[in-house]
Design a protein around this motif. Sequence first.
Motif, PDB file in Angstrom:
ATOM      1  N   GLN A  39     -30.259  34.940  41.355  1.00 36.81           N
ATOM      2  CA  GLN A  39     -29.894  36.056  42.453  1.00 36.81           C
ATOM      3  C   GLN A  39     -31.317  36.775  42.988  1.00 36.81           C
ATOM      4  OE1 GLN A  39     -27.681  35.643  44.576  1.00 36.81           O
ATOM      5  NE2 GLN A  39     -26.226  34.446  43.476  1.00 36.81           N
ATOM      6  N   GLU A  40     -31.916  36.957  41.871  1.00 37.07           N
ATOM      7  CA  GLU A  40     -33.087  38.057  41.750  1.00 37.07           C
ATOM      8  C   GLU A  40     -34.142  37.392  42.665  1.00 37.07           C
ATOM      9  OE1 GLU A  40     -35.139  39.569  38.205  1.00 37.07           O
ATOM     10  OE2 GLU A  40     -33.185  40.054  37.771  1.00 37.07           O
ATOM     11  N   HIS A  41     -34.116  35.924  42.318  1.00 34.30           N
ATOM     12  CA  HIS A  41     -35.476  35.336  43.090  1.00 34.30           C
ATOM     13  C   HIS A  41     -35.065  35.133  44.844  1.00 34.30           C
ATOM     14  CE1 HIS A  41     -37.274  34.297  39.389  1.00 34.30           C
ATOM     15  NE2 HIS A  41     -36.438  33.269  39.174  1.00 34.30           N
ATOM     16  N   ILE A  42     -33.797  34.825  44.755  1.00 36.59           N
ATOM     17  CA  ILE A  42     -33.261  34.865  46.315  1.00 36.59           C
ATOM     18  C   ILE A  42     -33.485  36.181  47.108  1.00 36.59           C
ATOM     19  CG2 ILE A  42     -31.333  34.679  47.686  1.00 36.59           C
ATOM     20  CD1 ILE A  42     -30.790  31.964  46.131  1.00 36.59           C
ATOM     21  N   ALA A  43     -33.149  37.384  46.403  1.00 40.77           N
ATOM     22  CA  ALA A  43     -33.540  38.789  46.841  1.00 40.77           C
ATOM     23  C   ALA A  43     -34.745  38.774  47.245  1.00 40.77           C
ATOM     24  CB  ALA A  43     -32.897  39.763  45.962  1.00 40.77           C
ATOM     25  N   GLY A  71     -29.309  16.327  45.900  1.00 45.52           N
ATOM     26  CA  GLY A  71     -28.922  17.729  46.206  1.00 45.52           C
ATOM     27  C   GLY A  71     -29.687  18.505  47.288  1.00 45.52           C
ATOM     28  N   LYS A  72     -30.281  17.685  48.183  1.00 46.05           N
ATOM     29  CA  LYS A  72     -31.118  18.252  49.205  1.00 46.05           C
ATOM     30  C   LYS A  72     -30.195  19.472  49.944  1.00 46.05           C
ATOM     31  CE  LYS A  72     -32.241  14.388  50.949  1.00 46.05           C
ATOM     32  NZ  LYS A  72     -31.708  13.157  50.125  1.00 46.05           N
ATOM     33  N   ASP A  73     -29.040  18.861  50.408  1.00 45.55           N
ATOM     34  CA  ASP A  73     -28.335  19.906  51.191  1.00 45.55           C
ATOM     35  C   ASP A  73     -27.696  20.926  50.207  1.00 45.55           C
ATOM     36  OD1 ASP A  73     -28.319  18.023  53.265  1.00 45.55           O
ATOM     37  OD2 ASP A  73     -26.281  17.008  52.608  1.00 45.55           O
ATOM     38  N   GLY A  74     -27.598  20.801  49.138  1.00 44.59           N
ATOM     39  CA  GLY A  74     -27.083  21.850  48.198  1.00 44.59           C
ATOM     40  C   GLY A  74     -28.398  22.947  47.998  1.00 44.59           C
ATOM     41  N   VAL A  75     -29.405  22.542  47.924  1.00 46.75           N
ATOM     42  CA  VAL A  75     -30.527  23.331  47.981  1.00 46.75           C
ATOM     43  C   VAL A  75     -30.660  24.174  49.351  1.00 46.75           C
ATOM     44  CG1 VAL A  75     -33.001  23.647  47.893  1.00 46.75           C
ATOM     45  CG2 VAL A  75     -32.059  22.181  46.579  1.00 46.75           C
ATOM     46  N   VAL A  76     -30.427  23.477  50.298  1.00 43.43           N
ATOM     47  CA  VAL A  76     -30.309  24.276  51.599  1.00 43.43           C
ATOM     48  C   VAL A  76     -29.240  25.230  51.641  1.00 43.43           C
ATOM     49  CG1 VAL A  76     -29.735  23.935  54.186  1.00 43.43           C
ATOM     50  CG2 VAL A  76     -31.395  22.240  53.077  1.00 43.43           C
ATOM     51  N   ARG A  77     -28.028  24.929  51.155  1.00 42.27           N
ATOM     52  CA  ARG A  77     -26.887  25.647  51.091  1.00 42.27           C
ATOM     53  C   ARG A  77     -27.115  26.858  50.171  1.00 42.27           C
ATOM     54  NH1 ARG A  77     -22.701  26.689  53.040  1.00 42.27           N
ATOM     55  NH2 ARG A  77     -20.881  27.490  52.113  1.00 42.27           N
ATOM     56  N   HIS A  78     -27.514  26.740  48.870  1.00 39.66           N
ATOM     57  CA  HIS A  78     -27.570  27.626  47.946  1.00 39.66           C
ATOM     58  C   HIS A  78     -28.802  28.484  47.764  1.00 39.66           C
ATOM     59  CE1 HIS A  78     -23.525  26.414  46.711  1.00 39.66           C
ATOM     60  NE2 HIS A  78     -24.058  25.191  46.535  1.00 39.66           N
ATOM     61  N   VAL A  79     -29.991  27.745  48.255  1.00 39.96           N
ATOM     62  CA  VAL A  79     -31.412  28.657  48.168  1.00 39.96           C
ATOM     63  C   VAL A  79     -31.707  29.456  49.293  1.00 39.96           C
ATOM     64  CG1 VAL A  79     -33.788  28.521  47.634  1.00 39.96           C
ATOM     65  CG2 VAL A  79     -32.188  27.001  46.264  1.00 39.96           C
ATOM     66  N   PHE A  80     -31.294  28.719  50.602  1.00 34.34           N
ATOM     67  CA  PHE A  80     -31.620  29.410  51.942  1.00 34.34           C
ATOM     68  C   PHE A  80     -30.371  30.096  52.518  1.00 34.34           C
ATOM     69  CE2 PHE A  80     -34.603  26.141  51.026  1.00 34.34           C
ATOM     70  CZ  PHE A  80     -36.073  26.878  51.013  1.00 34.34           C
ATOM     71  N   SER A  81     -29.282  30.058  51.880  1.00 33.62           N
ATOM     72  CA  SER A  81     -28.112  30.784  52.840  1.00 33.62           C
ATOM     73  C   SER A  81     -28.407  32.209  53.030  1.00 33.62           C
ATOM     74  CB  SER A  81     -26.875  30.457  52.197  1.00 33.62           C
ATOM     75  OG  SER A  81     -26.242  29.384  52.730  1.00 33.62           O
ATOM     76  N   GLY A  82     -29.126  32.977  51.900  1.00 31.48           N
ATOM     77  CA  GLY A  82     -29.099  34.288  52.087  1.00 31.48           C
ATOM     78  C   GLY A  82     -30.338  34.651  53.181  1.00 31.48           C
ATOM     79  N   MET A  83     -31.158  33.792  53.473  1.00 32.13           N
ATOM     80  CA  MET A  83     -32.208  34.246  54.247  1.00 32.13           C
ATOM     81  C   MET A  83     -31.827  34.343  55.598  1.00 32.13           C
ATOM     82  SD  MET A  83     -35.706  31.905  53.917  1.00 32.13           S
ATOM     83  CE  MET A  83     -36.870  32.471  52.413  1.00 32.13           C
ATOM     84  N   ARG A 112     -41.613  20.184  64.922  1.00 31.94           N
ATOM     85  CA  ARG A 112     -40.913  20.985  64.190  1.00 31.94           C
ATOM     86  C   ARG A 112     -41.566  21.905  63.223  1.00 31.94           C
ATOM     87  NH1 ARG A 112     -36.513  16.059  63.010  1.00 31.94           N
ATOM     88  NH2 ARG A 112     -35.750  16.058  65.478  1.00 31.94           N
ATOM     89  N   ALA A 113     -42.811  21.937  63.169  1.00 29.08           N
ATOM     90  CA  ALA A 113     -43.555  22.873  62.309  1.00 29.08           C
ATOM     91  C   ALA A 113     -43.494  24.429  62.750  1.00 29.08           C
ATOM     92  CB  ALA A 113     -45.288  22.470  62.545  1.00 29.08           C
ATOM     93  N   PRO A 114     -43.364  25.034  61.774  1.00 27.54           N
ATOM     94  CA  PRO A 114     -43.106  26.313  61.762  1.00 27.54           C
ATOM     95  C   PRO A 114     -43.950  27.182  62.888  1.00 27.54           C
ATOM     96  CG  PRO A 114     -43.723  26.184  59.649  1.00 27.54           C
ATOM     97  CD  PRO A 114     -43.750  24.753  60.271  1.00 27.54           C
ATOM     98  N   ALA A 115     -43.377  28.053  63.715  1.00 32.90           N
ATOM     99  CA  ALA A 115     -44.278  28.835  64.279  1.00 32.90           C
ATOM    100  C   ALA A 115     -44.721  30.128  63.572  1.00 32.90           C
ATOM    101  CB  ALA A 115     -43.694  29.677  65.617  1.00 32.90           C
ATOM    102  N   ARG A 116     -45.636  30.951  63.728  1.00 31.33           N
ATOM    103  CA  ARG A 116     -46.126  32.088  62.816  1.00 31.33           C
ATOM    104  C   ARG A 116     -44.794  32.924  62.930  1.00 31.33           C
ATOM    105  NH1 ARG A 116     -51.591  32.199  62.867  1.00 31.33           N
ATOM    106  NH2 ARG A 116     -52.515  30.891  64.488  1.00 31.33           N
ATOM    107  N   GLY A 117     -44.625  33.220  61.623  1.00 34.73           N
ATOM    108  CA  GLY A 117     -43.417  34.149  61.470  1.00 34.73           C
ATOM    109  C   GLY A 117     -42.068  33.401  60.723  1.00 34.73           C
ATOM    110  N   GLU A 118     -42.393  32.180  61.046  1.00 35.80           N
ATOM    111  CA  GLU A 118     -41.098  31.462  60.732  1.00 35.80           C
ATOM    112  C   GLU A 118     -41.063  30.499  59.251  1.00 35.80           C
ATOM    113  OE1 GLU A 118     -39.875  30.126  65.084  1.00 35.80           O
ATOM    114  OE2 GLU A 118     -40.502  28.468  63.780  1.00 35.80           O
ATOM    115  N   VAL A 119     -39.939  30.389  58.770  1.00 40.57           N
ATOM    116  CA  VAL A 119     -39.563  29.753  57.465  1.00 40.57           C
ATOM    117  C   VAL A 119     -39.024  28.319  58.231  1.00 40.57           C
ATOM    118  CG1 VAL A 119     -38.553  29.388  55.409  1.00 40.57           C
ATOM    119  CG2 VAL A 119     -39.516  31.397  56.008  1.00 40.57           C
ATOM    120  N   VAL A 120     -39.412  27.019  58.115  1.00 38.34           N
ATOM    121  CA  VAL A 120     -39.156  25.912  58.113  1.00 38.34           C
ATOM    122  C   VAL A 120     -38.614  25.140  56.929  1.00 38.34           C
ATOM    123  CG1 VAL A 120     -39.303  23.757  59.629  1.00 38.34           C
ATOM    124  CG2 VAL A 120     -39.746  25.925  60.591  1.00 38.34           C
ATOM    125  N   ILE A 121     -37.414  24.231  56.976  1.00 41.12           N
ATOM    126  CA  ILE A 121     -37.344  23.548  55.865  1.00 41.12           C
ATOM    127  C   ILE A 121     -37.117  22.195  56.743  1.00 41.12           C
ATOM    128  CG2 ILE A 121     -35.312  22.943  54.140  1.00 41.12           C
ATOM    129  CD1 ILE A 121     -35.025  26.644  55.067  1.00 41.12           C
TER     130      ILE A 121
END
Lengths: 287, 287
Positions: A39-43, A71-83, A112-121
């Motif tokens: 949770q600390e890392h995600i924050a 677990g690719k979908d699981g990582v998206v869901r659990h690691v990036f849901s807070g973003m 699909r590469a990220p624009a400046r300022g973006e995070v893309v998974i």
Amino acid sequence: MNYRKKFVVEPGEKIHLNKVDPSYTGQHESHEKAMPIMQEHIARMDKLQYLLYADGDQSLLIVLQALDAAGKDGVVRHVFSGMNPQGTSVFGFKQPSKDEAAHDFLWRAHQRAPARGEVVIFNRSHYEDVLVVRVHKLAKKSIWSKRYDLINDFEKMLTCNGTRILKFFLHISPEEQLARFKQRLDDPSRHWKISDADYSERELWSKYTEAYEDVLELTSTPHAPWYVIPSNHKWFRNLAISQIIADTMDEMGLKLPPTHVDIDTITKQFHAAEQKQAKLVGKERGD
Amino acid sequence: MNYRKKFVVEPGEKIHLNKVDPSYTGQHESHEKAMPIMQEHIARMDKLQYLLYADGDQSLLIVLQALDAAGKDGVVRHVFSGMNPQGTSVFGFKQPSKDEAAHDFLWRAHQRAPARGEVVIFNRSHYEDVLVVRVHKLAKKSIWSKRYDLINDFEKMLTCNGTRILKFFLHISPEEQLARFKQRLDDPSRHWKISDADYSERELWSKYTEAYEDVLELTSTPHAPWYVIPSNHKWFRNLAISQIIADTMDEMGLKLPPTHVDIDTITKQFHAAEQKQAKLVGKERGD
């Protein structure tokens, strides 16, 4: 433990995946005890993403690759849901469309590469063109064998333009995959996720392993490193990935952009607006 | 309280925004007491988004419009952060690029419309073309006045293709806007958000109100309704929006897709894989 150091593939390093323990959990005793650390890392990720977005100068590209059920979908869901979804996008790479297939293999990834300022998974990615394409012989070796260098050049170009790239291979054992297939089979609400190809792909485990080992050896670069993440334990997988992302973002020198207005002028405008507002309210009251 | 009924603009209804209380909080006593209720709505949204994504048949388009500092970014952050980023995208509409401006005004909105299974949030939208464009006279009245019908036709077409559309106008008072400008001014870490146009745009408050009142009257349709959300209290704004979205998704008849494999065949394949795995493990152990 610094998981960036522990799990990174050094450029040119030959990884033997069957010698990497997919059940590794480090010094963490249990899911429950590891949870607050994750949770600390995600924050931290969340806070840094705000700076990345506000700053609008650099960007972050995360590549997730793995065999089925790792677990690719699981990582998206659990690691990036807070973003913050504003500035965070996920692209799933499926079989190429007719239009995509009519172009070079990097064309759709580049779009699909990220624009400046973006995070893309990227959930699967341009690496499929040296994985599924190789294993299923969808292209000749003379074609796909050139792609490792082409990928390195492409990723270097993105890096030169301010994109930080992190690539994760989620490593599970065949036993764990089978256990996850069983969970899907036992739970009717997950039957829709079962694919006819699950078991035929599993038959190709060693061929995929070989293809992944080549990917790891040939395309882990200082600017776009691969990390092999032990993923039999979902919670450890999420913990390690979130730590690696947060630590990397920490190093990106992200900061709030400078004020692009003159604060004295704005302060005067504010006071003028305040006085006007007070008069209006006075009028309404009949003062 | 059913906020869908309470805040919806009936087709053709003339809303006088200065008669709508932007500080309304209904029967909720405080932020703290309302929090768990909002969390429940967000959990429902999350569950239903999973079904929307899995089903891959319908889609959801959320439009957020408001004057500066009314909280569009806050809604994205607080209402949508829990949703799975896989299948949820946010598009911020800025000044059109040269390429966008060279096309009709709906062109860029159409490109960003959700695919089946997706949730898309427009942070500002095609409505700017009857708002900022009208207020700043960027097009003639003979041009922008035709756009209400064109928007209705466009949204109807999306609806016919399985997209559910919800449009939210975040309603704040001029006093509240001023208070939020002051917060930005008092906090150096938020100075980068201050724009030179903040106060000049504020001068146009009544013109924007007029333009919004026309939007609400002319483009709230049964298939793409507008909701006027009292937004002086951020927590109430988030609560009302999350309830309206969750209740709407509840009605969409979302369900898990049917299994597209034969479960008997898969069960046999599973047992074969299990036996093979057991033999392999036996061999390794030297049984």
